[in-house]
Design a protein around this motif. Structure first.
Motif, short mmCIF file in Angstrom:
data_model
loop_
_atom_site.label_atom_id
_atom_site.label_comp_id
_atom_site.label_asym_id
_atom_site.label_seq_id
_atom_site.Cartn_x
_atom_site.Cartn_y
_atom_site.Cartn_z
N TYR A 1 0.11 -19.28 10.62
CA TYR A 1 1.49 -19.00 11.04
C TYR A 1 2.42 -20.10 10.54
CZ TYR A 1 5.55 -18.50 14.14
OH TYR A 1 6.82 -18.38 14.63
N ALA A 2 2.03 -21.36 10.76
CA ALA A 2 2.88 -22.48 10.37
C ALA A 2 3.04 -22.54 8.85
CB ALA A 2 2.30 -23.80 10.89
N PHE A 3 1.96 -22.32 8.12
CA PHE A 3 2.06 -22.32 6.66
C PHE A 3 3.02 -21.23 6.19
CE2 PHE A 3 1.19 -20.89 2.45
CZ PHE A 3 0.90 -22.03 1.72
N ALA A 4 2.88 -20.03 6.75
CA ALA A 4 3.72 -18.92 6.32
C ALA A 4 5.20 -19.22 6.54
CB ALA A 4 3.32 -17.63 7.05
N ARG A 5 5.53 -19.85 7.66
CA ARG A 5 6.93 -20.23 7.90
C ARG A 5 7.38 -21.29 6.91
NH1 ARG A 5 8.98 -21.91 13.43
NH2 ARG A 5 10.91 -21.51 12.30
N TRP A 6 6.51 -22.26 6.65
CA TRP A 6 6.84 -23.30 5.66
C TRP A 6 7.08 -22.68 4.29
CZ3 TRP A 6 3.79 -24.47 1.34
CH2 TRP A 6 4.16 -25.60 0.62
N ALA A 7 6.33 -21.64 3.97
CA ALA A 7 6.48 -20.97 2.67
C ALA A 7 7.65 -20.00 2.64
CB ALA A 7 5.18 -20.23 2.34
N GLY B 1 5.77 -29.70 14.03
CA GLY B 1 7.15 -29.73 13.59
C GLY B 1 7.83 -28.38 13.62
N GLU B 2 8.85 -28.23 12.77
CA GLU B 2 9.72 -27.07 12.84
C GLU B 2 9.03 -25.76 12.46
OE1 GLU B 2 12.70 -26.95 9.60
OE2 GLU B 2 11.71 -28.77 8.85
N PHE B 3 7.90 -25.84 11.77
CA PHE B 3 7.23 -24.61 11.34
C PHE B 3 6.16 -24.15 12.32
CE2 PHE B 3 8.31 -27.14 7.51
CZ PHE B 3 9.38 -26.36 7.10
N ALA B 4 5.82 -24.98 13.27
CA ALA B 4 4.74 -24.68 14.20
C ALA B 4 5.13 -23.57 15.17
CB ALA B 4 4.34 -25.93 14.97
N HIS B 5 4.16 -22.76 15.56
CA HIS B 5 4.39 -21.79 16.61
C HIS B 5 4.56 -22.53 17.93
CE1 HIS B 5 3.70 -18.48 19.44
NE2 HIS B 5 3.97 -17.67 18.43
N PRO B 6 5.53 -22.12 18.77
CA PRO B 6 5.76 -22.86 20.02
C PRO B 6 4.56 -22.88 20.96
CG PRO B 6 7.03 -20.81 19.96
CD PRO B 6 6.50 -21.03 18.58
N ASP B 7 3.62 -21.96 20.77
CA ASP B 7 2.45 -21.91 21.64
C ASP B 7 1.26 -22.68 21.08
OD1 ASP B 7 1.12 -20.61 24.04
OD2 ASP B 7 -0.18 -19.86 22.45
N GLU B 8 1.39 -23.27 19.90
CA GLU B 8 0.20 -23.87 19.30
C GLU B 8 -0.35 -24.98 20.19
OE1 GLU B 8 1.10 -25.43 15.42
OE2 GLU B 8 1.39 -27.43 16.20
N PRO B 9 -1.66 -25.21 20.12
CA PRO B 9 -2.29 -26.20 21.01
C PRO B 9 -1.64 -27.58 20.90
CG PRO B 9 -3.96 -24.90 19.89
CD PRO B 9 -2.64 -24.52 19.27
N LEU B 10 -1.69 -28.32 22.00
CA LEU B 10 -1.17 -29.67 22.01
C LEU B 10 -1.95 -30.52 21.01
CD1 LEU B 10 -0.91 -30.04 25.90
CD2 LEU B 10 0.98 -29.62 24.30
#
Length: 448
Positions: A277-283, A238-247
């Protein structure tokens, strides 16, 4: 439709004169063709996909002359401003300026910068080439002025909707349990002369002074209880994920079901760099840089451990406490112990995230020495922020690439004290998920 004129196998054998004549034939054929959705789609496909750059250039010219009111054509022209061949990009840039395409402004600013800056008389910059010159002219044409004050106002107006959307989507930082690290310089790194019995190499973190703005950092590593909130709220990919994260990435920690590691008060472990990374953006925050982490751990007096300069086994969870040993003499003895580790032993490797308060850093951050390694946003080899580009590739394809390794800090429950110093650097592949690794977040300090 026009393959008989410009398909790559047709163009390749032509000499220069025949090639030029073929392009003229293409332009004539396009001019004779009436406007249609079929022609529009073909031209858009050509701008991005045709192997001959002159065909791409002609496609951009035709789109600008005949289809510029169509959103599909404007999108193709914007994309062509970044073509890897100069004259395709220049053609698109000029078309964007002449037709004042609002969609192209953001693309052109990426190329040349903000017009309100480069229009200032005293603005210093390197001499530009054709591309930057064309882009500057196109931006001036779009905004209709070269006055820097007027340009700034027009820029703000143009991007007002986007700024509002970004602001609405921005997460408020989770500052429920943080400590503040004040602005100013600190002494980073160390001058280590000997490898010691554990054969450590600390030369990759040389002694230096680093000046940082004020920031906040989590008082403890992120706990399982807090990470569960993230899993319940943040959709995979979703919106917090890094664009490069694995499929098909799943942010659930690898050791989520291990009864030794999944109590609510324990640090969340078995996460990789993308999870953190995703958690940090969510936080509402970010992963700390290695410099932010180090200052939060050691303060400004260059101390060796968060609590001071003398090792104290009662202030950090390391290999001694986790394995019930009082002494480990060298690397060989350490490794002989570690290879006896099983999925059930040691029975209590990790302590609660808020354990051992006497080992706090000068700012009150806990367990910045031991318990779990902590993930940072810093690349181990370049010291820049991580910028991975491995999506769709498997680990063996990038596990030897420098871009795939981030800095770990603080040591862990399997570490000897030498790895628990405030300056020691570990590293890990950004997709690895270990029961020795967790993380905490950093945040901009609130404006006073």
């Amino acid at each position: 439709m026009f393959d008989h004129l410009v398909s790559p196998p047709v163009l390749a054998p032509l000499d220069d004169a025949a090639y030029a004549e073929r392009l003229r034939e293409l332009e004539a054929a396009l001019a004779a063709r009436s406007d249609s959705r079929e022609l529009l789609s073909l031209l858009c496909d050509w701008t991005s996909g045709h192997r001959d750059w002159n065909v791409r250039r002609i496609a951009v010219e035709t789109l600008a002359a005949r289809f510029v009111k169509e959103a599909e054509a404007r999108e193709a022209i914007c994309a062509a401003t970044h073509d890897d061949v100069d004259w395709v990009a220049f053609t698109a840039i000029k078309a964007a300026g002449e037709h004042r395409l609002p969609e192209a402004v953001e693309h052109m600013i990426r190329i040349s910068g903000w017009p309100s800056n480069f229009s200032r008389p005293a603005y210093t910059r390197k001499p530009v080439g054709c591309g930057a010159a064309f882009t500057k002219k196109a931006l001036w044409e779009f905004f209709g002025t070269r006055d820097p004050g007027a340009l700034r106002a027009l820029e703000d107006k143009h991007f007002a909707e986007k700024h509002a959307a970004v602001a609405a989507a921005r997460r408020e930082p989770d500052l429920r349990d943080v400590v503040t690290v004040p602005a100013g310089p600190f002494i980073a790194g160390a001058n280590v002369q000997e490898a010691g019995p554990f054969q450590t190499d600390d030369t990759d973190n040389p002694l230096r002074v680093v000046d940082l703005p004020a920031f906040c950092v989590d008082r403890t590593a992120v706990t399982n209880a807090r990470y569960k909130e993230f899993l319940l709220e943040a959709a995979p990919g979703g919106e917090f994920a890094h664009p490069d994260e694995p499929l098909d990435k799943d942010h659930t920690p690898a050791h989520w079901r291990d009864p030794r590691c999944n109590a609510p008060e324990l640090p969340a472990i078995g996460v990789d760099w993308y999870d953190a990374y995703a958690f940090a953006r969510w936080a509402g925050g970010r992963l700390p840089s290695e410099d932010e982490w180090e200052k939060a751990a050691r303060g400004t007096d260059a101390r060796t451990y968060p609590w001071g300069n003398t090792w104290d086994p009662d202030k950090a969870r390391c290999v001694f406490g986790a394995y019930g040993r009082e002494e480990i003499r060298d690397l060989e003895e350490l490794e002989e112990l570690l290879v006896r580790t099983t999925r059930a032993w040691p029975p209590e490797p990790v302590l609660p995230a808020d354990a051992l308060p006497d080992g706090a850093s000068p700012y009150g951050a806990l367990n910045m020495a031991g318990n779990v390694w902590e993930i940072t946003r810093t690349n181990f080899f370049t010291r820049a922020n991580m910028a991975p580009f491995f999506k769709g590739r498997k680990n063996p394809e990038f596990m030897n690439r420098p871009e795939g390794f981030h800095v770990l800090r603080g040591g862990t429950w399997t570490s000897p004290p030498v790895c628990l110093t405030t300056f020691y650097l570990g590293k890990d592949l950004l997709t690895d998920r270990h029961n020795e690794v967790g993380f905490r977040c950093a945040y901009d300090a609130p404006v006073q």
